[in-house]
Write a protein that holds these residues in place. Structure first.
Motif, PDB file in Angstrom:
ATOM      1  N   GLU A 133     -13.152 104.597  52.462  1.00 50.28           N
ATOM      2  CA  GLU A 133     -13.140 105.729  53.382  1.00 50.28           C
ATOM      3  C   GLU A 133     -14.486 106.452  53.438  1.00 50.28           C
ATOM      4  OE1 GLU A 133      -9.817 108.308  52.778  1.00 50.28           O
ATOM      5  OE2 GLU A 133      -8.351 106.682  52.964  1.00 50.28           O
ATOM      6  N   GLY A 134     -15.493 105.893  52.754  1.00 49.74           N
ATOM      7  CA  GLY A 134     -16.843 106.413  52.898  1.00 49.74           C
ATOM      8  C   GLY A 134     -17.329 107.326  51.794  1.00 49.74           C
ATOM      9  N   PHE A 135     -16.542 107.507  50.750  1.00 51.20           N
ATOM     10  CA  PHE A 135     -16.980 108.339  49.628  1.00 51.20           C
ATOM     11  C   PHE A 135     -17.995 107.581  48.771  1.00 51.20           C
ATOM     12  CE2 PHE A 135     -12.961 110.293  50.738  1.00 51.20           C
ATOM     13  CZ  PHE A 135     -13.190 111.650  50.555  1.00 51.20           C
ATOM     14  N   THR A 136     -18.872 108.320  48.147  1.00 52.19           N
ATOM     15  CA  THR A 136     -19.796 107.791  47.146  1.00 52.19           C
ATOM     16  C   THR A 136     -19.363 108.349  45.799  1.00 52.19           C
ATOM     17  OG1 THR A 136     -21.569 107.805  48.794  1.00 52.19           O
ATOM     18  CG2 THR A 136     -22.216 107.614  46.481  1.00 52.19           C
ATOM     19  N   ILE A 137     -19.348 107.504  44.781  1.00 50.92           N
ATOM     20  CA  ILE A 137     -18.785 107.916  43.488  1.00 50.92           C
ATOM     21  C   ILE A 137     -19.744 107.578  42.355  1.00 50.92           C
ATOM     22  CG2 ILE A 137     -16.879 107.567  41.856  1.00 50.92           C
ATOM     23  CD1 ILE A 137     -15.089 106.930  44.270  1.00 50.92           C
ATOM     24  N   LEU A 138     -20.004 108.568  41.515  1.00 49.33           N
ATOM     25  CA  LEU A 138     -20.737 108.369  40.263  1.00 49.33           C
ATOM     26  C   LEU A 138     -19.735 108.517  39.136  1.00 49.33           C
ATOM     27  CD1 LEU A 138     -23.395 107.935  38.740  1.00 49.33           C
ATOM     28  CD2 LEU A 138     -23.736 110.417  38.786  1.00 49.33           C
ATOM     29  N   LEU A 139     -19.625 107.493  38.329  1.00 59.61           N
ATOM     30  CA  LEU A 139     -18.538 107.373  37.365  1.00 59.61           C
ATOM     31  C   LEU A 139     -19.092 107.215  35.957  1.00 59.61           C
ATOM     32  CD1 LEU A 139     -15.386 106.767  37.066  1.00 59.61           C
ATOM     33  CD2 LEU A 139     -15.997 104.368  37.403  1.00 59.61           C
ATOM     34  N   VAL A 140     -18.639 108.069  35.042  1.00 52.65           N
ATOM     35  CA  VAL A 140     -18.924 107.901  33.614  1.00 52.65           C
ATOM     36  C   VAL A 140     -17.690 107.273  32.974  1.00 52.65           C
ATOM     37  CG1 VAL A 140     -19.108 109.144  31.419  1.00 52.65           C
ATOM     38  CG2 VAL A 140     -20.661 109.695  33.289  1.00 52.65           C
ATOM     39  N   GLU A 141     -17.888 106.184  32.254  1.00 53.19           N
ATOM     40  CA  GLU A 141     -16.764 105.474  31.648  1.00 53.19           C
ATOM     41  C   GLU A 141     -17.168 104.804  30.346  1.00 53.19           C
ATOM     42  OE1 GLU A 141     -13.749 104.535  31.330  1.00 53.19           O
ATOM     43  OE2 GLU A 141     -12.798 105.648  32.944  1.00 53.19           O
ATOM     44  N   GLN A 142     -16.243 104.745  29.410  1.00 50.34           N
ATOM     45  CA  GLN A 142     -16.409 103.933  28.208  1.00 50.34           C
ATOM     46  C   GLN A 142     -15.869 102.525  28.437  1.00 50.34           C
ATOM     47  OE1 GLN A 142     -17.788 104.557  25.240  1.00 50.34           O
ATOM     48  NE2 GLN A 142     -18.371 106.671  25.669  1.00 50.34           N
ATOM     49  N   ASN A 143     -14.884 102.412  29.307  1.00 51.16           N
ATOM     50  CA  ASN A 143     -14.186 101.147  29.537  1.00 51.16           C
ATOM     51  C   ASN A 143     -14.917 100.344  30.615  1.00 51.16           C
ATOM     52  OD1 ASN A 143     -12.414  99.067  30.041  1.00 51.16           O
ATOM     53  ND2 ASN A 143     -10.647 100.376  30.469  1.00 51.16           N
ATOM     54  N   PHE A 144     -15.881  99.513  30.202  1.00 51.89           N
ATOM     55  CA  PHE A 144     -16.653  98.796  31.223  1.00 51.89           C
ATOM     56  C   PHE A 144     -15.818  97.718  31.893  1.00 51.89           C
ATOM     57  CE2 PHE A 144     -17.821  94.522  29.848  1.00 51.89           C
ATOM     58  CZ  PHE A 144     -17.619  94.529  28.486  1.00 51.89           C
ATOM     59  N   ARG A 145     -14.739  97.267  31.261  1.00 56.38           N
ATOM     60  CA  ARG A 145     -13.850  96.311  31.921  1.00 56.38           C
ATOM     61  C   ARG A 145     -13.197  96.963  33.143  1.00 56.38           C
ATOM     62  NH1 ARG A 145     -15.254  91.201  30.934  1.00 56.38           N
ATOM     63  NH2 ARG A 145     -15.189  90.662  28.718  1.00 56.38           N
ATOM     64  N   PHE A 146     -12.866  98.251  33.023  1.00 58.33           N
ATOM     65  CA  PHE A 146     -12.336  98.967  34.181  1.00 58.33           C
ATOM     66  C   PHE A 146     -13.408  99.132  35.246  1.00 58.33           C
ATOM     67  CE2 PHE A 146     -12.121 103.106  36.329  1.00 58.33           C
ATOM     68  CZ  PHE A 146     -10.981 102.906  37.095  1.00 58.33           C
ATOM     69  N   THR A 147     -14.600  99.533  34.847  1.00 60.95           N
ATOM     70  CA  THR A 147     -15.651  99.760  35.839  1.00 60.95           C
ATOM     71  C   THR A 147     -16.011  98.477  36.576  1.00 60.95           C
ATOM     72  OG1 THR A 147     -17.524  99.381  34.323  1.00 60.95           O
ATOM     73  CG2 THR A 147     -16.604 101.607  34.409  1.00 60.95           C
ATOM     74  N   GLN A 148     -15.858  97.352  35.918  1.00 57.39           N
ATOM     75  CA  GLN A 148     -16.181  96.078  36.543  1.00 57.39           C
ATOM     76  C   GLN A 148     -15.251  95.795  37.726  1.00 57.39           C
ATOM     77  OE1 GLN A 148     -16.118  92.771  33.815  1.00 57.39           O
ATOM     78  NE2 GLN A 148     -17.381  91.467  35.118  1.00 57.39           N
ATOM     79  N   THR A 149     -14.077  96.403  37.736  1.00 55.04           N
ATOM     80  CA  THR A 149     -13.131  96.182  38.834  1.00 55.04           C
ATOM     81  C   THR A 149     -13.386  97.088  40.028  1.00 55.04           C
ATOM     82  OG1 THR A 149     -11.485  97.794  38.029  1.00 55.04           O
ATOM     83  CG2 THR A 149     -11.357  95.558  37.131  1.00 55.04           C
ATOM     84  N   VAL A 150     -14.228  98.127  39.865  1.00 54.67           N
ATOM     85  CA  VAL A 150     -14.392  99.091  40.955  1.00 54.67           C
ATOM     86  C   VAL A 150     -15.842  99.344  41.359  1.00 54.67           C
ATOM     87  CG1 VAL A 150     -12.239 100.300  40.407  1.00 54.67           C
ATOM     88  CG2 VAL A 150     -14.392 101.089  39.375  1.00 54.67           C
ATOM     89  N   ALA A 151     -16.810  99.031  40.480  1.00 50.26           N
ATOM     90  CA  ALA A 151     -18.184  99.501  40.682  1.00 50.26           C
ATOM     91  C   ALA A 151     -19.059  98.463  41.391  1.00 50.26           C
ATOM     92  CB  ALA A 151     -18.820  99.887  39.359  1.00 50.26           C
ATOM     93  N   ASP A 152     -20.134  98.972  42.004  1.00 46.15           N
ATOM     94  CA  ASP A 152     -21.150  98.126  42.624  1.00 46.15           C
ATOM     95  C   ASP A 152     -22.325  97.885  41.682  1.00 46.15           C
ATOM     96  OD1 ASP A 152     -20.246  97.917  45.570  1.00 46.15           O
ATOM     97  OD2 ASP A 152     -20.085 100.063  45.138  1.00 46.15           O
ATOM     98  N   ARG A 153     -22.683  98.915  40.900  1.00 44.32           N
ATOM     99  CA  ARG A 153     -23.804  98.777  39.969  1.00 44.32           C
ATOM    100  C   ARG A 153     -23.581  99.667  38.760  1.00 44.32           C
ATOM    101  NH1 ARG A 153     -28.812  99.540  43.183  1.00 44.32           N
ATOM    102  NH2 ARG A 153     -27.444  99.100  44.945  1.00 44.32           N
ATOM    103  N   HIS A 154     -24.271  99.308  37.694  1.00 47.00           N
ATOM    104  CA  HIS A 154     -24.088  99.992  36.415  1.00 47.00           C
ATOM    105  C   HIS A 154     -25.454 100.335  35.819  1.00 47.00           C
ATOM    106  CE1 HIS A 154     -19.966  98.217  36.443  1.00 47.00           C
ATOM    107  NE2 HIS A 154     -20.603  97.177  36.954  1.00 47.00           N
ATOM    108  N   TYR A 155     -25.605 101.576  35.382  1.00 51.07           N
ATOM    109  CA  TYR A 155     -26.799 102.006  34.662  1.00 51.07           C
ATOM    110  C   TYR A 155     -26.425 102.201  33.202  1.00 51.07           C
ATOM    111  CZ  TYR A 155     -28.914 103.007  39.228  1.00 51.07           C
ATOM    112  OH  TYR A 155     -29.418 102.917  40.498  1.00 51.07           O
ATOM    113  N   ILE A 156     -27.255 101.697  32.308  1.00 58.65           N
ATOM    114  CA  ILE A 156     -27.011 101.828  30.877  1.00 58.65           C
ATOM    115  C   ILE A 156     -27.813 103.019  30.360  1.00 58.65           C
ATOM    116  CG2 ILE A 156     -27.046 100.688  28.640  1.00 58.65           C
ATOM    117  CD1 ILE A 156     -25.288  99.333  30.783  1.00 58.65           C
TER     118      ILE A 156
END
Length: 245
Positions: free
Chosen positions: A194-217
């Protein structure tokens, strides 16, 4: 190690958020030591790292609720490093903190209606209920009666009503049952469509892998590496080394 500053090739969408040489901390202690990264419009971007790396502090600095900060933070072309939090929010940024910030004495509906609209296009209560059917069922319940998952849904739904287009979500799946984590993931996918941009802090990178476009360490207050989502599997050992998992 020098910061891995994100570049924006012509094929990539323009950066909605640009963070450059961000420094800051609490009291006399410095936590951030020159954080630099971009969040392209329409993407889900994660900050990954161990506890204490500076992820939450970065989010607070972006929202202007970190007293000591310097560097540059540009949102939609506007420099915000000198702006107070209330003005930053009115530009169209919404923050869901790790502790969620639900008012325990207010009902679900009262919590949803509490924040003011900062931009046109905020979701109606009916659409929020469509996203989170549990909230519709519990609309009269006070915050103290909600489960952890329901509180997280309420915290996200409350921000969606404001009209914010950049959502900062801090540990949205922490402590939640797998079925609720899946629901949060589906919500993030829908919001992206729907056009939202999201910045996500997570410990569970397996979860982020299902939703994210890129990851910063994030490591010791710096961005030390960047992975596109399709690079995760081929860099799994490297990523596990960063995260200590």
């Amino acid at each position: 190690m020098p910061d891995a500053v994100a570049m924006n090739p012509a094929s990539e969408p323009a950066a909605l958020l640009q963070v450059k040489e961000l420094r800051g901390g609490y009291g006399e202690g410095r936590v951030l030591h020159g954080v630099s990264f971009d969040v392209p419009a329409g993407e889900v971007v994660t900050l990954l790292g161990r506890n204490g790396a500076g992820k939450t502090t970065t989010m607070k600095a972006i929202m202007g609720i970190l007293a000591r900060r310097s560097g540059s933070i540009r949102f939609d072309g506007v420099e915000t490093i000198e702006l107070p939090a209330r003005k930053i929010a009115r530009l169209g940024l919404g923050y869901v903190p790790e502790e969620r910030g639900i008012f325990s004495s207010l009902t679900v509906l009262e919590n949803l209606m509490l924040p003011p609209q900062v931009k046109p296009g905020g979701m109606s209560v009916e659409v929020v209920y469509e996203l989170f059917p549990n909230l519709k069922e519990r609309w009269r319940s006070p915050g103290t009666k909600l489960s952890g998952g329901e509180q997280q849904m309420l915290a996200v739904g409350r921000i969606l009503r404001t009209g914010a287009k950049l959502l900062l979500l801090d540990e949205p799946t922490e402590g939640l049952a797998p079925v609720i984590v899946q629901q949060i993931g589906k919500t993030i996918e829908r919001l992206k469509k729907e056009g939202f941009t999201i910045l996500l802090v997570e410990q569970n990178f397996r979860f982020t892998q299902t939703v994210a476009d890129r990851h910063y360490i994030v490591q010791e207050g710096r961005i030390v590496d960047t992975f596109m989502n399709d690079e995760i599997d081929s860099n799994l050992n490297k990523l596990q080394g960063y995260l200590g998992v």
